[in-house]
Structures are given as C-alpha cells and as structure tokens.
Write a protein that holds these residues in place. Structure first.
Motif, PDB file in Angstrom:
ATOM      1  N   VAL A   5       0.861  -1.174   0.000  1.00  0.00           N
ATOM      2  CA  VAL A   5       0.000   0.000   0.000  1.00  0.00           C
ATOM      3  C   VAL A   5       0.900   1.227   0.000  1.00  0.00           C
ATOM      4  O   VAL A   5       1.785   1.354   0.853  1.00  0.00           O
ATOM      5  N   TYR A   6       0.672   2.097  -0.966  1.00  0.00           N
ATOM      6  CA  TYR A   6       1.375   3.373  -0.992  1.00  0.00           C
ATOM      7  C   TYR A   6       0.594   4.341  -0.110  1.00  0.00           C
ATOM      8  O   TYR A   6      -0.583   4.621  -0.373  1.00  0.00           O
ATOM      9  N   LEU A   7       1.231   4.825   0.945  1.00  0.00           N
ATOM     10  CA  LEU A   7       0.666   5.819   1.845  1.00  0.00           C
ATOM     11  C   LEU A   7       1.269   7.159   1.455  1.00  0.00           C
ATOM     12  O   LEU A   7       2.436   7.433   1.745  1.00  0.00           O
ATOM     13  N   CYS A  36       0.427   2.999  10.700  1.00  0.00           N
ATOM     14  CA  CYS A  36      -0.005   2.327   9.474  1.00  0.00           C
ATOM     15  C   CYS A  36       0.877   1.133   9.154  1.00  0.00           C
ATOM     16  O   CYS A  36       0.385   0.096   8.692  1.00  0.00           O
ATOM     17  N   SER A  37       2.156   1.242   9.424  1.00  0.00           N
ATOM     18  CA  SER A  37       3.067   0.131   9.181  1.00  0.00           C
ATOM     19  C   SER A  37       2.745  -1.044  10.101  1.00  0.00           C
ATOM     20  O   SER A  37       2.687  -2.199   9.659  1.00  0.00           O
ATOM     21  N   THR A  38       2.506  -0.750  11.374  1.00  0.00           N
ATOM     22  CA  THR A  38       2.144  -1.795  12.335  1.00  0.00           C
ATOM     23  C   THR A  38       0.827  -2.453  11.941  1.00  0.00           C
ATOM     24  O   THR A  38       0.713  -3.684  11.921  1.00  0.00           O
ATOM     25  N   LEU A  39      -0.167  -1.626  11.621  1.00  0.00           N
ATOM     26  CA  LEU A  39      -1.453  -2.161  11.208  1.00  0.00           C
ATOM     27  C   LEU A  39      -1.317  -2.948   9.909  1.00  0.00           C
ATOM     28  O   LEU A  39      -1.932  -4.004   9.741  1.00  0.00           O
ATOM     29  N   GLY A  40      -0.508  -2.439   9.001  1.00  0.00           N
ATOM     30  CA  GLY A  40      -0.272  -3.146   7.745  1.00  0.00           C
ATOM     31  C   GLY A  40       0.249  -4.552   7.985  1.00  0.00           C
ATOM     32  O   GLY A  40      -0.216  -5.506   7.353  1.00  0.00           O
ATOM     33  N   THR A  41       1.188  -4.696   8.891  1.00  0.00           N
ATOM     34  CA  THR A  41       1.717  -6.017   9.226  1.00  0.00           C
ATOM     35  C   THR A  41       0.599  -6.930   9.724  1.00  0.00           C
ATOM     36  O   THR A  41       0.501  -8.085   9.306  1.00  0.00           O
ATOM     37  N   GLU A  42      -0.263  -6.404  10.586  1.00  0.00           N
ATOM     38  CA  GLU A  42      -1.403  -7.185  11.093  1.00  0.00           C
ATOM     39  C   GLU A  42      -2.342  -7.604   9.962  1.00  0.00           C
ATOM     40  O   GLU A  42      -2.946  -8.670  10.021  1.00  0.00           O
ATOM     41  N   LEU A  43      -2.458  -6.757   8.946  1.00  0.00           N
ATOM     42  CA  LEU A  43      -3.370  -7.005   7.830  1.00  0.00           C
ATOM     43  C   LEU A  43      -2.688  -7.689   6.648  1.00  0.00           C
ATOM     44  O   LEU A  43      -3.273  -7.811   5.576  1.00  0.00           O
ATOM     45  N   SER A  44      -1.439  -8.105   6.822  1.00  0.00           N
ATOM     46  CA  SER A  44      -0.626  -8.725   5.765  1.00  0.00           C
ATOM     47  C   SER A  44      -0.402  -7.783   4.589  1.00  0.00           C
ATOM     48  O   SER A  44      -0.424  -8.191   3.424  1.00  0.00           O
ATOM     49  N   LEU A  45      -0.174  -6.527   4.908  1.00  0.00           N
ATOM     50  CA  LEU A  45       0.126  -5.502   3.903  1.00  0.00           C
ATOM     51  C   LEU A  45       1.463  -4.857   4.245  1.00  0.00           C
ATOM     52  O   LEU A  45       1.751  -4.624   5.412  1.00  0.00           O
ATOM     53  N   SER A  46       2.252  -4.546   3.239  1.00  0.00           N
ATOM     54  CA  SER A  46       3.427  -3.718   3.469  1.00  0.00           C
ATOM     55  C   SER A  46       3.045  -2.286   3.117  1.00  0.00           C
ATOM     56  O   SER A  46       2.169  -2.058   2.280  1.00  0.00           O
ATOM     57  N   VAL A  47       3.679  -1.345   3.765  1.00  0.00           N
ATOM     58  CA  VAL A  47       3.331   0.065   3.582  1.00  0.00           C
ATOM     59  C   VAL A  47       4.569   0.823   3.123  1.00  0.00           C
ATOM     60  O   VAL A  47       5.627   0.722   3.746  1.00  0.00           O
ATOM     61  N   ARG A  48       4.408   1.552   2.042  1.00  0.00           N
ATOM     62  CA  ARG A  48       5.459   2.455   1.552  1.00  0.00           C
ATOM     63  C   ARG A  48       4.971   3.862   1.833  1.00  0.00           C
ATOM     64  O   ARG A  48       4.072   4.362   1.146  1.00  0.00           O
ATOM     65  N   SER A  49       5.529   4.506   2.859  1.00  0.00           N
ATOM     66  CA  SER A  49       5.095   5.833   3.296  1.00  0.00           C
ATOM     67  C   SER A  49       5.945   6.912   2.638  1.00  0.00           C
ATOM     68  O   SER A  49       7.176   6.880   2.729  1.00  0.00           O
ATOM     69  N   LEU A  50       5.259   7.863   1.990  1.00  0.00           N
ATOM     70  CA  LEU A  50       5.944   8.928   1.267  1.00  0.00           C
ATOM     71  C   LEU A  50       5.200  10.251   1.476  1.00  0.00           C
ATOM     72  O   LEU A  50       3.973  10.267   1.515  1.00  0.00           O
ATOM     73  N   GLN A  51       5.956  11.328   1.591  1.00  0.00           N
ATOM     74  CA  GLN A  51       5.352  12.661   1.735  1.00  0.00           C
ATOM     75  C   GLN A  51       6.132  13.630   0.877  1.00  0.00           C
ATOM     76  O   GLN A  51       7.360  13.592   0.823  1.00  0.00           O
TER      77      GLN A  51
END
Length: 149
Positions: A5-7, A36-51
């Motif tokens: 997931v791109y955040l 979001c990264s922690t929740l992503g792990t719980e949901l089997s998603l990786s998170v790429r956070s960008l601003q």
C-alpha cells in the motif's frame, strides 16, 4: 504474497503535530506512518510511506504504484482542491484508492468542499482525525481481500 500500500501525504503534512494543532492534533506524520506500518503487518500488507510538498513528486509516486503497489491511501492536502494532475495519475492506477482528510473539510472554508481526488477515490474518510488512516488501511485490506477495486 504481501501487497504493498502506498501511503501518500501531500503538502504541509510533514508539519503535523507542529502546525494548527487545534485542527490537526499533536500526532506527527512519523507517528501515523508507524501506526499504518504496524497495522499493515497485522493485515498482511506492506506500507510504503511517502510525503512531498511537490505535486509532481506525488504524481511520480502514483505512477510508480502502478507497477509496485496494490492500493493507495492518499491525503493530498491542499492538492485535493487544485490538482488535475494528481487526479489523472490516480485514474491511471488500477487498484483501490482511499482518500483521507484529518479534519472535516466540509465544515471548513468553502474552497475545501470540493476534491478532484474524490472523483477517483473508492472511499473517502473525512473528519475522523488521524484514526482516518487506520480506517483507510482496514478498508484497503477488505477491498483487496474481496478482490474488488
């Protein structure tokens, strides 16, 4: 296989916790990204956070997500109301897009009531504070699990 997931966060969101805390609260962008990264792990998603404060950089990341991302969670900030370029890039992305706004933009200045991004979004979370990001992550996980977009 873990979906990415791109955040994406737009202009001035790097100042969360430091500016207009009466509207946006004291939580920092780093706090949101970690949550979001922690929740992503719980949901089997990786998170790429960008601003970025730059419209073109956000467009580039949206285009990158076409090849490497399964979904986009985006708080485009002020670009919500001005950026046809971001809308066009999102229209070229085939996965789910969830738009997030920390404040209730509909209870603020009238220019904030319209969002170009909303024309593409599969869901819009407004006025739930920073919890909106967690809600968006959960919605993306549900859409991906159900094979929708």
């Amino acid at each position: 296989m873990t979906c990415t997931v791109y955040l994406l966060n737009g202009p001035n969101l790097n100042l969360l916790g430091k500016r207009q805390t009466e509207i946006y609260g004291n939580t920092t962008l780093a706090d949101i990204e970690a949550s979001c990264s922690t929740l992503g792990t719980e949901l089997s998603l990786s998170v790429r956070s960008l601003q970025s404060n730059c419209e073109g950089q956000l467009v580039t990341w949206i285009q990158e997500a076409r090849d490497y991302g399964a979904a986009i969670v985006i708080n485009p900030g002020a670009y919500s109301h001005t950026s046809i370029a971001i809308l066009d890039a999102l229209k070229a992305f085939e996965g789910p897009v969830i738009e997030v706004h920390i404040s209730n933009v509909h209870a603020r200045e009238s220019f904030r009531h319209d969002s170009f991004v909303s024309l593409r979004a599969d869901g819009i979370i407004v006025g739930c504070g920073v919890q909106g990001y967690d809600l968006a992550m959960r919605r993306v996980a549900k859409i991906l699990a159900d094979g929708q977009s």
